[in-house]
Design an enzyme around this catalytic site. Structure first.
Site, PDB file in Angstrom:
ATOM      1  CD  GLU A  61      46.453  45.207  53.447  1.00 58.65           C
ATOM      2  OE1 GLU A  61      45.595  44.575  52.832  1.00 58.65           O
ATOM      3  OE2 GLU A  61      46.503  45.232  54.698  1.00 58.65           O
TER       4      GLU A  61
ATOM      5  CG  ASN B 177      50.725  35.976  44.973  1.00 59.17           C
ATOM      6  OD1 ASN B 177      51.184  36.531  43.961  1.00 59.17           O
ATOM      7  ND2 ASN B 177      49.562  36.323  45.491  1.00 59.17           N
TER       8      ASN B 177
ATOM      9  CG  LEU C  99      54.453  28.197  44.504  1.00 59.18           C
ATOM     10  CD1 LEU C  99      55.285  26.971  44.182  1.00 59.18           C
ATOM     11  CD2 LEU C  99      54.422  29.154  43.328  1.00 59.18           C
TER      12      LEU C  99
ATOM     13  CG  ASP D 140      47.852  38.342  55.597  1.00 63.20           C
ATOM     14  OD1 ASP D 140      48.610  38.740  54.695  1.00 63.20           O
ATOM     15  OD2 ASP D 140      46.661  38.680  55.678  1.00 63.20           O
TER      16      ASP D 140
ATOM     17  N   GLY E 157      37.665  33.198  58.148  1.00 58.76           N
ATOM     18  CA  GLY E 157      38.181  34.528  58.385  1.00 58.76           C
ATOM     19  C   GLY E 157      39.695  34.569  58.414  1.00 58.76           C
TER      20      GLY E 157
END
Length: 308
Positions: A141, A185, A220, A253, A288
């Site tokens: 990002e 992932n 996964l 994250d 969230g």
């Protein structure tokens, strides 16, 4: 004060709408709720890391706006070092528009805003901080040039590097070779390796190892994670069956941040994976990106149920 982990960080304000299902092209669907919450893969990982007990700093660029103020308030509250955060006048902070579905899955569109201006000069200013840490982590990002500069500093100083390659995009060979632990992932690992959809994960992981990655940890989701290293057998960890899932925002994250914290504590990679796997499972029980991110004692308690 020295820090253990430095994150080359993205920041977004998450604009979250909850809808029953994915929206078709051209369709309008009523949302049952809306909220604005902290986000950005880098910021999320830093929060997860500090909650796992690691002294953590961010190198970031945000706008001088209400969402930028939101970032600084969050980082101060969590105890994250912000000495290398730049506020840009006249620029908006990043935002992520997120749709959360009734099954807990989500879709996300990210506008990086001021974060797109994070550059080598910011890394140069933070070079001493990076070189004095134990782990430097980043995601895709933030601009690749900033991550590449940071990983060069880290490698020269003998600091471990951790890259969460999301959103997936082509990565230069130099960056992969500078990455000690790569955490895609199961979709991202195929894209990064440049192999067709349906290719076994092990083949894709070995392509990335062949390009110089030190280790590839493939997440996964509910199925757990797997570890691939050259000349070593695969290590597979099962997922955790959580009684309730609020949403999966920030689970990846959380994995990244918890993994960085465990590695900074000196845990071997396999044990660090166990900590990260448990932390990610706990994170889906709260709403969230950071609502469900656990503390280190909570992770240790969950691990104790499986014998460590």
């Amino acid at each position: 004060m020295s820090v253990q982990v430095v994150c080359i960080a993205s920041w977004n304000a998450d604009l979250v709408s909850r809808v029953p299902r994915p929206i078709a092209r051209g369709e309008t669907l009523l949302a049952r709720s809306f909220e604005i919450s902290p986000g950005g893969k880098g910021s999320n990982a830093a929060v997860a890391c500090v909650r796992q007990g690691a002294r953590t700093a961010v190198v970031a660029r945000i706008g001088r706006d209400e969402f930028g103020a939101m970032a600084l308030e969050l980082w101060e509250r969590e105890g994250i070092v912000t000495s290398q955060v730049e506020q840009a006048d006249g620029e908006r902070s990043g935002v992520a528009q997120i749709l959360v579905f009734d099954d807990g899955d989500n879709s996300i569109a990210v506008a990086p805003g001021a974060g797109a201006g994070l550059a080598g000069r910011h890394v140069e200013a933070a070079a001493a901080l990076l070189a004095g840490s134990r782990v430097v982590m980043a995601s895709c990002e933030v601009p690749l040039a900033a991550t590449l500069a940071a990983f060069r500093v880290a490698r020269a100083a003998g600091v471990l590097t951790l890259l969460n390659p999301a959103p997936a995009q082509p990565l230069p060979d130099e960056l992969i070779a500078l990455t000690d632990v790569l955490t895609p992932n199961q979709t991202e690992v195929l894209a990064l390796a440049g192999v067709p959809e349906g290719t076994p994960v092990d083949e894709a992981a070995r392509v990335l190892l062949g390009r110089g990655a030190g280790a590839v940890v493939v997440t996964l989701g509910a199925a757990g994670c797997s570890l691939w290293r050259l000349a070593e057998p695969c290590v597979e960890l099962p997922g955790w069956a959580m009684r309730s899932v609020a949403d999966t925002i920030g689970a990846g994250d959380t994995f990244t941040g918890a993994l960085a914290a465990a590695l900074a504590r000196g845990e071997p990679l396999e044990q660090a994976m166990r900590c990260a796997n448990a932390a990610a499972a706990l994170s889906v029980t709260g709403q969230g990106a950071i609502g469900g991110m656990p503390s280190l004692p909570e992770v240790m308690a969950l691990l104790a149920r499986r014998g460590g």
